[in-house]
Design a protein around this motif. Structure first.
Motif, PDB file in Angstrom:
ATOM      1  N   ASP B  15       0.592  -1.218   0.088  1.00 58.67           N
ATOM      2  CA  ASP B  15       0.000   0.055  -0.038  1.00 58.67           C
ATOM      3  C   ASP B  15       0.824   1.362   0.000  1.00 58.67           C
ATOM      4  O   ASP B  15       0.309   2.237  -0.434  1.00 58.67           O
ATOM      5  CB  ASP B  15      -0.763  -0.165   1.304  1.00 58.67           C
ATOM      6  CG  ASP B  15      -2.014  -1.200   1.056  1.00 58.67           C
ATOM      7  OD1 ASP B  15      -2.151  -1.736   0.074  1.00 58.67           O
ATOM      8  OD2 ASP B  15      -2.266  -1.374   2.245  1.00 58.67           O
ATOM      9  N   ASP B  62      17.113  -8.806   7.276  1.00 61.01           N
ATOM     10  CA  ASP B  62      16.638  -7.901   8.152  1.00 61.01           C
ATOM     11  C   ASP B  62      17.193  -6.484   7.427  1.00 61.01           C
ATOM     12  O   ASP B  62      18.055  -6.313   6.796  1.00 61.01           O
ATOM     13  CB  ASP B  62      17.425  -8.082   9.365  1.00 61.01           C
ATOM     14  CG  ASP B  62      16.429  -7.325  10.649  1.00 61.01           C
ATOM     15  OD1 ASP B  62      15.437  -6.410  10.162  1.00 61.01           O
ATOM     16  OD2 ASP B  62      17.039  -7.341  11.836  1.00 61.01           O
ATOM     17  N   SER B  65      19.510  -0.288  11.392  1.00 53.55           N
ATOM     18  CA  SER B  65      19.088   1.113  11.992  1.00 53.55           C
ATOM     19  C   SER B  65      19.931   2.030  11.473  1.00 53.55           C
ATOM     20  O   SER B  65      21.123   1.852  11.247  1.00 53.55           O
ATOM     21  CB  SER B  65      18.837   0.882  13.618  1.00 53.55           C
ATOM     22  OG  SER B  65      20.207   0.703  13.967  1.00 53.55           O
ATOM     23  N   ASP B  86      14.316  13.938   4.669  1.00 55.39           N
ATOM     24  CA  ASP B  86      12.914  13.523   5.088  1.00 55.39           C
ATOM     25  C   ASP B  86      12.809  11.957   5.298  1.00 55.39           C
ATOM     26  O   ASP B  86      12.381  11.401   4.455  1.00 55.39           O
ATOM     27  CB  ASP B  86      11.838  14.203   4.457  1.00 55.39           C
ATOM     28  CG  ASP B  86      11.847  15.705   4.348  1.00 55.39           C
ATOM     29  OD1 ASP B  86      12.175  16.033   5.341  1.00 55.39           O
ATOM     30  OD2 ASP B  86      11.471  16.301   3.520  1.00 55.39           O
ATOM     31  N   LYS B  90      13.809   5.161   5.394  1.00 49.56           N
ATOM     32  CA  LYS B  90      12.475   4.766   4.749  1.00 49.56           C
ATOM     33  C   LYS B  90      12.549   5.001   3.049  1.00 49.56           C
ATOM     34  O   LYS B  90      12.329   4.297   2.347  1.00 49.56           O
ATOM     35  CB  LYS B  90      11.485   5.592   5.131  1.00 49.56           C
ATOM     36  CG  LYS B  90      10.325   5.279   4.880  1.00 49.56           C
ATOM     37  CD  LYS B  90       9.076   5.831   5.782  1.00 49.56           C
ATOM     38  CE  LYS B  90       7.695   6.131   5.047  1.00 49.56           C
ATOM     39  NZ  LYS B  90       6.859   7.192   5.725  1.00 49.56           N
ATOM     40  N   TYR B 102      11.613  -1.426   9.984  1.00 47.76           N
ATOM     41  CA  TYR B 102      10.739  -1.539  11.262  1.00 47.76           C
ATOM     42  C   TYR B 102      10.798  -0.475  12.175  1.00 47.76           C
ATOM     43  O   TYR B 102      12.198  -0.573  12.660  1.00 47.76           O
ATOM     44  CB  TYR B 102      11.000  -2.902  11.962  1.00 47.76           C
ATOM     45  CG  TYR B 102       9.924  -3.154  12.917  1.00 47.76           C
ATOM     46  CD1 TYR B 102       8.576  -3.799  12.723  1.00 47.76           C
ATOM     47  CD2 TYR B 102      10.133  -2.785  14.383  1.00 47.76           C
ATOM     48  CE1 TYR B 102       7.566  -4.099  13.599  1.00 47.76           C
ATOM     49  CE2 TYR B 102       9.299  -3.034  15.291  1.00 47.76           C
ATOM     50  CZ  TYR B 102       7.991  -3.688  14.845  1.00 47.76           C
ATOM     51  OH  TYR B 102       7.040  -3.829  15.811  1.00 47.76           O
ATOM     52  N   SER B 103      10.044   0.347  12.593  1.00 49.38           N
ATOM     53  CA  SER B 103      10.250   1.167  13.631  1.00 49.38           C
ATOM     54  C   SER B 103       9.667   0.757  14.885  1.00 49.38           C
ATOM     55  O   SER B 103       8.404   0.494  14.972  1.00 49.38           O
ATOM     56  CB  SER B 103       9.886   2.867  13.458  1.00 49.38           C
ATOM     57  OG  SER B 103       8.583   2.680  12.913  1.00 49.38           O
ATOM     58  N   CYS B 104      10.445   0.194  15.962  1.00 45.61           N
ATOM     59  CA  CYS B 104       9.986  -0.404  16.996  1.00 45.61           C
ATOM     60  C   CYS B 104       8.931   0.448  17.895  1.00 45.61           C
ATOM     61  O   CYS B 104       8.832   1.595  17.890  1.00 45.61           O
ATOM     62  CB  CYS B 104      11.210  -0.653  17.964  1.00 45.61           C
ATOM     63  SG  CYS B 104      12.429  -1.608  17.377  1.00 45.61           S
ATOM     64  N   VAL B 105       8.027  -0.116  18.500  1.00 47.08           N
ATOM     65  CA  VAL B 105       7.106   0.223  19.389  1.00 47.08           C
ATOM     66  C   VAL B 105       7.378  -0.196  20.786  1.00 47.08           C
ATOM     67  O   VAL B 105       7.750  -1.183  21.060  1.00 47.08           O
ATOM     68  CB  VAL B 105       5.746  -0.495  19.111  1.00 47.08           C
ATOM     69  CG1 VAL B 105       4.892   0.094  20.465  1.00 47.08           C
ATOM     70  CG2 VAL B 105       5.119   0.158  17.861  1.00 47.08           C
TER      71      VAL B 105
END
Lengths: 412, 105
Positions: B15, B62, B65, B86, B90, B102-105
């Motif tokens: 998406d 993977d 970071s 910006d 990503k 992946y941005s960790c929560v």
């Protein structure tokens, strides 16, 4: 006699000690818990201290009072873990050997990772609320602060309790409103993320709430440095935000022991199997709570759910069986939103937080991804649960370590 | 699964426009995505990072970071932001045909 050593007596380590003490065969196995600190802090309570809701006495108890009988407690610092010889060397050079090591050394803020953060303004108009000292001095500051630009700033992910910075921001809005000075305070929430939160639906909901409360959201801000002479934070792409009062959530990292022992990634977290919680490098080392380099949240609820899984896998390991319990990344967090209300979110590795009720469909009593008063009372009641149920290794009735989809409004 | 066309190449994307199969990627696709994210031209400096990310992903399945890139001397963060303004990681991942980091929560 074989030996299980648990390194770290915070939330995860204490729960593990209590669970294993009830379970293992004491004739053949001993448990040793090592931690250099004397006091156990109820860390979720740090959020409330700056606003005078809790004071220090509400969040502290001696660690020793949670050590189950029969478990040896060593209150000393650790020099290094030697996984090759299955030994831990303490600061006084004493050596402790282990058959199974459980690493529960947590995560902590490292303000030195951000240039200028610990400058002339540190503890004067620049504070953290992730340490007991930080949150108490911030509380003193807020008592007499006359207003201006309040900037709540999140340095980089992952952080412990990822919702806490938002909660702090919502509570600030409530606090200054109650004091009749909200018009004198300009609040900004500065984050490296593209929105208020990482998970899409929750981010939208919480972003709207920031707007309703007249809080500026500054997204995609990767901090490079802080200038505490000029009171400005700068990003790597030369954006800047001015502050009068800066509440910073600095980089979170694992314990320095992990780095010294060569067991960590670039943030000193230990690479760990996301399902079995076994170290990826050493079969007899397991990792629980914030110390693990996992994509689950760093939060007390997660440590608790992981401990329920790990307890079984340790027993399987002892019995030479496959590690068949699988952690699913389950997290369950109250988000205090101010004015006596709170949200609740419940999610795991694969399912993002959605609306619904928890833990029972329709009846709740808690509502998911929606503000309610009962959620707020749930959050406050949780402190009692933490001290009296969780740390002692018991489960909370109705709440399982694996996330349930029951009661959730899932769209996909 | 939606598809996107870059030049003569039709690929599957999610998406948010990230390629779902990194093996469908090629340099023309990279150029086209770069233009979409407002990077008019990919310089050798851009390619250095794109190649590094592709290699890292192939080996480890993977994404690194930003901190990893800095700590291991791959690229200074300041340069990363000037090359890919910006949300650099990503953007770089999207151009490299890799999953969103992946941005960790």
């Amino acid at each position: 006699m074989k030996k299980i050593v648990i390194l770290g007596a915070g939330t995860a380590g204490t729960i593990m000690a209590n669970k294993l003490a009830k379970k293992i065969d004491r004739n053949n196995w001993s448990i040793t818990l090592i931690d250099k600190h004397e006091t156990h802090y109820y860390q979720p309570g740090f959020l409330f201290i700056p606003f005078g809701i809790y004071s220090k006495k509400d969040v502290i108890k001696p660690k020793k009072s949670f050590v189950p009988s029969g478990v040896e407690y060593i209150q000393k610092s650790v020099n290094i873990i030697n996984p090759e010889s299955n030994e831990i060397e303490l600061a006084d050079n004493q050596k402790i050997s282990y058959d199974i090591l459980i690493i529960a050394t947590g995560s902590q803020i490292v303000p030195d990772e951000i240039e200028g953060l610990k400058g002339v303004g540190w503890q004067k108009n620049v504070f953290d609320f992730y340490t007991i000292e930080g949150t108490i001095s911030l509380g003193e500051k807020l008592k007499t602060w006359e207003g201006g630009k309040l900037v709540v700033h999140l340095a980089e992910m992952p952080i412990k309790c990822p919702v806490a910075p938002l909660e702090f921001t919502f509570l600030s809005d409530w606090f200054f409103t109650k004091k009749g000075m909200r018009d004198k305070v300009d609040i900004s929430f500065v984050t490296p993320l593209s929105g208020a939160f990482t998970k899409e639906q929750a981010s939208k909901k919480l972003g709207n709430l920031l707007q309703e409360k007249n809080i500026n959201l500054v997204p995609d801000f990767a901090v490079e440095k802080v200038d505490e002479e000029k009171n400005v934070i700068y990003s790597y792409d030369d954006k800047q935000v001015e502050y009068d009062l800066l509440v910073s959530i600095p980089t979170n990292m694992g314990d320095a022991i992990i780095e010294r022992s060569g067991l960590g990634d670039e943030l000193r977290f230990v690479p760990t199997d996301p399902q079995t919680l076994q170290s990826l490098k050493h079969k007899n080392i397991f990792v629980v709570g914030d110390a693990a380099a996992l994509k689950s949240s760093k939060a007390g609820s997660v440590a608790h759910f992981q401990a329920e899984i790990l307890e079984h896998n340790i027993m399987h390991f002892i019995n030479n069986e496959p590690l068949q319990e699988k952690f699913d990344g389950h997290a369950n967090c109250f988000i205090e939103s101010g004015h006596g209300k709170a949200f609740l979110i419940d999610f795991n590795y694969d399912t993002e937080p959605v609306a619904g009720t928890f833990p029972v469909p329709v009846l709740g009593p808690f509502s998911l991804l929606k503000e309610s008063r009962i959620n707020h009372w749930g959050k406050l009641a949780f402190r009692w649960m933490y001290w009296n149920v969780l740390l002692k290794g018991f489960s909370i009735p109705g709440i399982k370590s694996k996330m349930s989809k029951i009661g959730k409004k899932l769209t996909k | 699964m939606p598809t996107a066309t870059f030049g003569n190449h039709q690929v599957e994307v999610n998406d948010e426009g990230f390629l779902t199969d990194p093996t469908q990627w090629n340099k023309e696709i990279a150029d086209a995505i770069a233009k979409e994210v407002n990077i008019p031209e990919l310089t050798p400096k851009h390619w250095e990072l794109i190649d590094y990310l592709r290699k890292y992903y192939t080996e480890k399945n993977d994404m690194p970071s930003i901190r990893f890139l800095k700590k291991n001397g791959i690229i200074p963060i300041k340069d990363l932001y000037s090359l890919f303004p910006d949300g650099p990681l990503k953007k770089a991942s999207k151009i490299a045909g890799l999953p969103k980091p992946y941005s960790c929560v």
